[in-house]
Design a protein around this motif. Structure first.
Motif, mmCIF file in Angstrom:
data_model
loop_
_atom_site.group_PDB
_atom_site.id
_atom_site.type_symbol
_atom_site.label_atom_id
_atom_site.label_comp_id
_atom_site.label_asym_id
_atom_site.label_seq_id
_atom_site.Cartn_x
_atom_site.Cartn_y
_atom_site.Cartn_z
ATOM 1 N N ALA A 1 3.217 -9.312 10.164
ATOM 2 C CA ALA A 1 2.078 -8.436 10.466
ATOM 3 C C ALA A 1 2.492 -6.971 10.444
ATOM 4 O O ALA A 1 1.790 -6.116 9.892
ATOM 5 N N TRP A 2 3.641 -6.638 11.033
ATOM 6 C CA TRP A 2 4.098 -5.244 11.122
ATOM 7 C C TRP A 2 4.389 -4.667 9.745
ATOM 8 O O TRP A 2 3.929 -3.583 9.403
ATOM 9 N N TYR A 3 5.156 -5.398 8.930
ATOM 10 C CA TYR A 3 5.511 -4.902 7.600
ATOM 11 C C TYR A 3 4.295 -4.815 6.681
ATOM 12 O O TYR A 3 4.166 -3.866 5.909
ATOM 13 N N CYS A 4 3.399 -5.789 6.743
ATOM 14 C CA CYS A 4 2.195 -5.738 5.912
ATOM 15 C C CYS A 4 1.330 -4.541 6.298
ATOM 16 O O CYS A 4 0.795 -3.849 5.430
ATOM 17 N N ASP A 5 1.227 -4.268 7.599
ATOM 18 C CA ASP A 5 0.487 -3.095 8.051
ATOM 19 C C ASP A 5 1.164 -1.815 7.581
ATOM 20 O O ASP A 5 0.520 -0.906 7.065
ATOM 21 N N LEU A 6 2.483 -1.737 7.732
ATOM 22 C CA LEU A 6 3.245 -0.557 7.305
ATOM 23 C C LEU A 6 3.022 -0.261 5.831
ATOM 24 O O LEU A 6 2.800 0.884 5.442
ATOM 25 N N LEU A 7 3.056 -1.307 5.003
ATOM 26 C CA LEU A 7 2.968 -1.138 3.554
ATOM 27 C C LEU A 7 1.542 -1.180 3.025
ATOM 28 O O LEU A 7 1.314 -0.958 1.838
ATOM 29 N N GLY A 8 0.583 -1.490 3.902
ATOM 30 C CA GLY A 8 -0.806 -1.538 3.465
ATOM 31 C C GLY A 8 -1.073 -2.662 2.487
ATOM 32 O O GLY A 8 -1.852 -2.508 1.549
ATOM 33 N N VAL A 9 -0.422 -3.801 2.705
ATOM 34 C CA VAL A 9 -0.613 -4.960 1.831
ATOM 35 C C VAL A 9 -1.207 -6.103 2.643
ATOM 36 O O VAL A 9 -1.020 -6.176 3.862
ATOM 37 N N LEU B 1 12.335 2.873 0.957
ATOM 38 C CA LEU B 1 10.977 2.730 0.448
ATOM 39 C C LEU B 1 10.584 4.062 -0.169
ATOM 40 O O LEU B 1 10.943 5.124 0.351
ATOM 41 N N ASN B 2 9.859 4.019 -1.261
ATOM 42 C CA ASN B 2 9.462 5.240 -1.969
ATOM 43 C C ASN B 2 8.167 5.817 -1.421
ATOM 44 O O ASN B 2 7.309 5.089 -0.914
ATOM 45 N N THR B 3 8.020 7.128 -1.559
ATOM 46 C CA THR B 3 6.765 7.815 -1.292
ATOM 47 C C THR B 3 6.626 8.957 -2.291
ATOM 48 O O THR B 3 7.622 9.488 -2.780
ATOM 49 N N LYS B 4 5.396 9.342 -2.550
ATOM 50 C CA LYS B 4 5.142 10.519 -3.393
ATOM 51 C C LYS B 4 4.912 11.752 -2.539
ATOM 52 O O LYS B 4 4.857 12.854 -3.051
ATOM 53 N N MET C 1 14.684 3.545 5.585
ATOM 54 C CA MET C 1 14.548 4.905 5.051
ATOM 55 C C MET C 1 13.322 4.987 4.153
ATOM 56 O O MET C 1 12.986 4.026 3.451
ATOM 57 N N ILE C 2 12.682 6.145 4.182
ATOM 58 C CA ILE C 2 11.648 6.486 3.197
ATOM 59 C C ILE C 2 12.132 7.711 2.461
ATOM 60 O O ILE C 2 12.657 8.652 3.071
ATOM 61 N N CYS C 3 11.981 7.709 1.149
ATOM 62 C CA CYS C 3 12.496 8.785 0.310
ATOM 63 C C CYS C 3 11.475 9.172 -0.757
ATOM 64 O O CYS C 3 10.806 8.316 -1.324
#
Length: 115
Positions: free
Chosen positions: A23-31, A72-75, A112-114
């Motif tokens: 639940a936590w990871y799916c919420d974090l990633l919006g999946v 994890l990537n971000t723009k 990490m998010i990068c």
């Protein structure tokens, strides 16, 4: 000819409670969290690119990530930082060098998010 490919298939993350972690990871990633837990301890997150498998069978305090094994990537690093901060997720660094920061999941894994 080398039979080993130069690509990563998946990364395993040790988690204490597979259902809470799912639940936590799916919420974090919006999946969507619609997938099934496999064999009572594995959940394959729906990812683009390299996969992530949550695994409660390998969990122990010694096995949690004490440094990021991947990012994890971000723009938009500022939006990502604000998003996690608003969710109350434990941020362990500020945005560093204008392009990355670290945070912890509920089990204490350092991620990490990068940009």
């Amino acid at each position: 000819m080398n039979p080993i490919l130069n690509e990563i298939g998946t990364v395993f993350i040790p988690v204490q409670n597979i259902h809470k972690a799912k639940a936590w990871y799916c919420d974090l990633l919006g999946v969507p969290a619609s997938g099934e837990v496999i064999a009572g301890h594995l959940y394959v997150l729906p990812m683009n690119g390299t996969g992530i498998v949550l695994d409660s069978k390998i969990y122990s305090e010694e096995n949690i990530y004490k440094w990021p094994a991947f990012h994890l990537n971000t723009k938009d690093i500022n939006a990502a930082y604000s998003f996690l901060k608003e969710k109350g997720i434990e941020l362990t660094t500020e945005i560093e060098n204008g392009h990355w920061f670290n945070f912890k999941d509920p089990d204490g894994n350092l991620l990490m998010i990068c940009q």
